[in-house]
Design an enzyme around this catalytic site. Structure first.
Site, PDB file in Angstrom:
ATOM      1  N   ASN A 116       7.458  20.938 -14.225  1.00 57.59           N
ATOM      2  CA  ASN A 116       8.299  20.785 -13.035  1.00 57.59           C
ATOM      3  C   ASN A 116       9.304  19.638 -13.110  1.00 57.59           C
ATOM      4  O   ASN A 116      10.076  19.440 -12.182  1.00 57.59           O
ATOM      5  CB  ASN A 116       7.411  20.594 -11.797  1.00 57.59           C
ATOM      6  N   ARG A 170     -10.083 -16.452   3.238  1.00 57.34           N
ATOM      7  CA  ARG A 170     -11.315 -16.059   2.539  1.00 57.34           C
ATOM      8  C   ARG A 170     -11.193 -14.695   1.861  1.00 57.34           C
ATOM      9  O   ARG A 170     -12.014 -14.361   1.000  1.00 57.34           O
ATOM     10  CB  ARG A 170     -12.498 -16.058   3.523  1.00 57.34           C
ATOM     11  N   ASP A 215      -9.135  -7.795  13.272  1.00 61.29           N
ATOM     12  CA  ASP A 215     -10.032  -7.761  12.117  1.00 61.29           C
ATOM     13  C   ASP A 215     -11.402  -7.187  12.474  1.00 61.29           C
ATOM     14  O   ASP A 215     -12.395  -7.452  11.795  1.00 61.29           O
ATOM     15  CB  ASP A 215     -10.184  -9.150  11.491  1.00 61.29           C
ATOM     16  N   GLY A 263     -20.080 -17.932  18.844  1.00 55.82           N
ATOM     17  CA  GLY A 263     -20.169 -18.552  20.155  1.00 55.82           C
ATOM     18  C   GLY A 263     -21.308 -17.924  20.958  1.00 55.82           C
ATOM     19  O   GLY A 263     -21.566 -16.730  20.837  1.00 55.82           O
ATOM     20  N   ALA A 320      -6.532  29.428 -17.970  1.00 56.16           N
ATOM     21  CA  ALA A 320      -6.855  28.051 -18.379  1.00 56.16           C
ATOM     22  C   ALA A 320      -5.721  27.453 -19.199  1.00 56.16           C
ATOM     23  O   ALA A 320      -5.108  28.120 -20.034  1.00 56.16           O
ATOM     24  CB  ALA A 320      -8.142  28.051 -19.191  1.00 56.16           C
ATOM     25  N   SER A 323      -0.822  34.869 -23.433  1.00 53.07           N
ATOM     26  CA  SER A 323      -1.404  33.550 -23.704  1.00 53.07           C
ATOM     27  C   SER A 323      -0.557  32.782 -24.709  1.00 53.07           C
ATOM     28  O   SER A 323      -0.038  33.344 -25.670  1.00 53.07           O
ATOM     29  CB  SER A 323      -2.818  33.717 -24.256  1.00 53.07           C
TER      30      SER A 323
END
Length: 460
Positions: A377, A22, A112, A148, A371, A414
């Protein structure tokens, strides 16, 4: 994980041989995850926390991945194969040889049931200590349906368990249902199972039949009860999601009780091993993957994703930050919006507040990452490290090409592409000199406007 120390040896048989059709998934049912952890592992965790010194997992021949998972975690002899599948009673019998030399109590659980924890199961052993030969965990179902039914006498004396397909209307009206979890002495359990037949609607050997057999033999059979949510099983993707929701709600509630602030807890997604100290604030829509720890006073702002990372005391993460495995964020450090950190140790008080990728290396205390900074890398074949020293200042839109070291207190201009080490206290610049062309912009605009007007005149 807290482990109890039982007065009598304990073993667990975990049933994991169901086909899980299922689920409609190539992943075996019991390897689907709740809280980022396979349901099977939740069951093993519970058995270990109960103090079970032996754990046997019954797997099916149809899902070799389950057996591999068990053997990798518990060892080569922990998985036994039920082939063909002939019911739950037969499944437990498959574990008989693996426990032949064991003298003690055996608890039978299911792989489960990811919400079934050691504290929920532990009362079975209390019943055993009080004299019950067979102890069964039940629950009262809001909708008993196909469960059950437990047929009880006063004092939680359990007379028998009747599967829904075999039940008469009077029994179907009962709301006391069977979770499937029970405990008994090892020798007695397998002796009772030897008497179980398969004369029933499904032609299977039901584990539940041992209760009626035990009662007929004048053995003491008792039931104890747990909340329905704690014993709910998973058989479909919808039930998996429902179990996830219950698990998440419980974990969030526990963290808030311990002093974690969550303004919108229903939006926070936790992992099974997430560790968050008292005094932490977790804002809306934060996702924790496996392996995350957060120290007191830290703030995890909205829409951040953390996995395999540690966050130091008083650190500020996000919003929209991503911490990947190996990220170590020091005390009072700031990792801001749209910053990704992978396998980098960020020192105390360092800041990377905007739009950066920090991958492989380190950032020293009090350093500032501007920023648009990128740790370059990877060269297409190997990874290399970038190390930024204490108090260094990395200008916005810098590309640091690893392997490279920026010394303590050094600066980069920068827009620079830094390919070599920068000594402490130096300024590194790596960009073309700026050229100003006098009046060029004004002439360009005038030309374009004239061309645009000419096109309009031609059309007229």
């Amino acid at each position: 994980m807290t482990t109890t120390v039982p007065s009598r040896p304990r073993a667990a048989v975990i049933l994991a041989a169901g086909q899980g059709t299922r689920m409609k998934s190539p992943t075996p049912k019991v390897l689907h995850k709740v809280g980022g952890r396979a349901m099977l592992d939740h069951a093993i965790d519970a058995a270990q926390a109960l103090g079970c010194t032996r754990i046997v997992v019954v797997v099916g021949a149809h899902s070799p991945q389950v057996g591999e998972h068990v053997r990798e975690r518990l060892g080569p002899d922990a998985a036994v194969v039920q082939d063909p599948p002939l019911g739950t009673g037969h499944a437990v019998l498959v574990a008989k040889d693996a426990l032949d030399d064991f003298d003690g109590d055996v608890v039978v659980t299911f792989a489960d049931g990811p919400l079934l924890t050691a504290p929920v199961i532990a009362p079975l052993f209390d019943l055993r200590a009080a004299g019950a030969d067979v102890a069964v965990l039940g629950f009262e179902a809001a909708d008993p349906g196909a469960y059950g039914r437990l047929v009880l006498a006063p004092g939680h004396v359990l007379l028998r368990i009747v599967e829904a397909k075999e039940a008469e209307p009077a029994v179907l009206a009962l709301k006391h249902c069977n979770s499937g979890v029970l405990a008994a002495d090892r020798a007695q359990l397998f002796d009772l199972l030897a008497a179980v037949g398969n004369d029933n609607a499904k032609g299977e050997y039901y584990l539940t039949d041992i209760v009626g057999i035990a009662h007929d033999r004048k053995l003491a059979t008792r039931a104890t009860f747990a909340p329905e949510a704690a014993v709910q099983g998973v058989n479909s993707q919808a039930e998996l999601a429902a179990a996830e929701a219950v698990w998440q709600a419980g974990r969030r509630a526990a963290l808030m009780t311990e002093g974690v602030t969550m303004p919108a807890p229903e939006t926070v997604h936790l992992s099974w091993d997430t560790t968050i100290a008292a005094g932490v604030t977790v804002e809306q829509f934060v996702v924790f993957g496996a392996g995350v720890s957060v120290a007191s006073g830290a703030v995890i702002k909205a829409f951040s994703h953390l996995e395999g990372a540690s966050v130091g005391q008083g650190a500020l993460i996000g919003p929209y930050a991503r911490l990947r495995p190996g990220a170590e964020i020091g005390p009072e450090a700031h990792i801001g919006n749209f910053v990704e950190v992978k396998k980098v140790k960020v020192g105390a008080g360092a800041k990377a507040n905007h739009l950066s990728y920090l991958g492989d290396g380190s950032v020293g205390p009090k350093a500032n990452i501007g920023a648009g900074t990128i740790f370059c890398n990877y060269d297409g074949f190997e990874k290399f490290e970038t190390h930024v020293g204490a108090g260094a200042f990395i200008g916005s839109n810098s590309a640091l090409v690893a392997p490279v070291r920026i010394g303590d207190g050094a600066m980069t201009g920068s827009g620079s592409v830094i390919t070599g080490d920068v000594p402490a206290g130096d300024l590194a610049l790596s960009r073309a000199p700026q050229t100003n062309k006098t009046g060029w912009a004004a002439r360009f605009r005038a030309l374009k406007q004239a061309q645009k007007q000419a096109k309009k005149d031609n059309k007229a």
